[in-house]
Motif scaffolding. Structure first.
Motif, mmCIF file in Angstrom:
data_model
loop_
_atom_site.group_PDB
_atom_site.id
_atom_site.type_symbol
_atom_site.label_atom_id
_atom_site.label_comp_id
_atom_site.label_asym_id
_atom_site.label_seq_id
_atom_site.Cartn_x
_atom_site.Cartn_y
_atom_site.Cartn_z
ATOM 1 N N PHE A 163 17.933 -0.931 25.493
ATOM 2 C CA PHE A 163 18.527 -2.198 25.089
ATOM 3 C C PHE A 163 17.504 -3.321 25.269
ATOM 4 O O PHE A 163 17.364 -4.197 24.427
ATOM 5 N N GLN A 164 16.787 -3.259 26.374
ATOM 6 C CA GLN A 164 15.746 -4.239 26.680
ATOM 7 C C GLN A 164 14.639 -4.176 25.627
ATOM 8 O O GLN A 164 14.135 -5.201 25.159
ATOM 9 N N LEU A 165 14.280 -2.968 25.233
ATOM 10 C CA LEU A 165 13.247 -2.772 24.228
ATOM 11 C C LEU A 165 13.679 -3.349 22.880
ATOM 12 O O LEU A 165 12.884 -3.975 22.170
ATOM 13 N N ALA A 166 14.946 -3.148 22.530
ATOM 14 C CA ALA A 166 15.461 -3.663 21.259
ATOM 15 C C ALA A 166 15.485 -5.184 21.240
ATOM 16 O O ALA A 166 15.197 -5.816 20.225
ATOM 17 N N LEU A 167 15.806 -5.781 22.401
ATOM 18 C CA LEU A 167 15.907 -7.242 22.475
ATOM 19 C C LEU A 167 14.547 -7.913 22.533
ATOM 20 O O LEU A 167 14.316 -8.918 21.859
ATOM 21 N N PHE A 168 13.654 -7.364 23.363
ATOM 22 C CA PHE A 168 12.415 -8.067 23.634
ATOM 23 C C PHE A 168 11.145 -7.273 23.347
ATOM 24 O O PHE A 168 10.058 -7.696 23.713
ATOM 25 N N LYS B 126 21.737 5.082 16.355
ATOM 26 C CA LYS B 126 20.940 6.289 16.563
ATOM 27 C C LYS B 126 19.479 5.947 16.845
ATOM 28 O O LYS B 126 18.822 6.585 17.671
ATOM 29 N N LYS B 127 18.977 4.911 16.163
ATOM 30 C CA LYS B 127 17.594 4.497 16.402
ATOM 31 C C LYS B 127 17.430 3.970 17.824
ATOM 32 O O LYS B 127 16.494 4.332 18.528
ATOM 33 N N LEU B 128 18.348 3.098 18.233
ATOM 34 C CA LEU B 128 18.247 2.487 19.557
ATOM 35 C C LEU B 128 18.460 3.508 20.667
ATOM 36 O O LEU B 128 17.764 3.478 21.691
ATOM 37 N N SER B 129 19.424 4.400 20.468
ATOM 38 C CA SER B 129 19.796 5.340 21.539
ATOM 39 C C SER B 129 18.810 6.482 21.719
ATOM 40 O O SER B 129 18.949 7.280 22.651
ATOM 41 N N ASN B 130 17.834 6.567 20.841
ATOM 42 C CA ASN B 130 16.817 7.616 20.983
ATOM 43 C C ASN B 130 15.410 7.034 21.047
ATOM 44 O O ASN B 130 14.430 7.755 20.890
ATOM 45 N N SER B 131 15.314 5.732 21.296
ATOM 46 C CA SER B 131 14.006 5.079 21.309
ATOM 47 C C SER B 131 13.193 5.428 22.546
ATOM 48 O O SER B 131 11.964 5.415 22.511
#
Length: 223
Positions: free
Chosen positions: A67-72, A50-55
């Motif tokens: 996804f890019q934001l979560a990784l890098f 939920k955190k990643l999908s609404n970032s």
């Protein structure tokens, strides 16, 4: 209570699947039932999802930029490595990652996931053109991407030496491509290739897989 349940249903992310169902489906993925992902772990993964999908986009789906934001920590920093992982997670090939895809794909990074699954995932990661083989240029592209991400600067000659040595060692039959059996044999000689098969900045994963915390603490104490 009935009203509360009705309201919570509306807030569930798109592509949501019941944790009990997702956990039960890991029975066919792990060889030992005692090593399966648990319902509580799937529920914890949902909080992370939920955190990643609404970032960036508040639609309950993980987009490539998120996804890019979560990784890098940078939605604009495109990276071949991240793109390949995203593509492998996007099982439906519709440009987004749904919750079920997230759980099923992330399972391979679980400490209890079979080694064979990790090796196969890494093979698909390097098989950029999805031919069922890893070719020299694909290997070079991934090496360049990983060097770029780690901020290592090597001369062109050094990179060519690394790629040539790696490819010649892995291509046992010398046919100019690495098949899955050759890859498996190569990884068995160089297990460090999959030792760190984790997503660089997804530290919140410790919420879902407590064993990651224990393992990290142990490895850090050995440094």
């Amino acid at each position: 209570m009935g009203c509360y349940c009705s309201t919570s249903k509306k807030t569930e992310a798109q592509g949501y699947e019941e944790p009990t169902v997702l956990a039960s489906e890991t029975l066919c993925e792990y060889h030992d039932p005692s090593l399966n992902v648990t319902v509580s772990e799937v529920e914890a993964l949902y909080e992370l999802y939920k955190k990643l999908s609404n970032s960036i986009f508040e639609d309950g789906l993980i987009h490539r930029e998120e996804f890019q934001l979560a990784l890098f920590r940078n939605k604009n920093k495109r990276n071949l490595f991240a793109d390949r992982i995203f593509d492998l997670f996007d099982l439906k090939r519709n440009g987004v990652i749904e919750f079920g895809e997230f759980v099923r794909s992330l399972g391979v990074f679980h400490p209890n996931a079979p080694l064979e699954d990790k090796i196969n995932f890494a093979f698909k990661l390097y098989d950029l053109r999805q031919t069922g083989f890893i070719e020299r240029e694909e290997l070079k592209e991934m090496v360049l991407a990983l060097l770029h991400e780690s901020d290592l600067e090597l001369s062109d000659d050094m990179i060519e030496t690394i790629v040539n040595k790696t490819f010649s060692d892995a291509d046992i039959n010398g046919d100019g491509k690495i098949d899955q059996d050759e890859w498996k044999a190569f990884v068995s000689k160089h297990p460090s290739l999959i030792k760190n098969m984790t997503l660089p900045y997804l530290k919140d994963i410790t919420l879902a897989f407590p064993s990651f915390v224990t393992r990290t603490e142990i490895e850090d104490s050995e440094m």
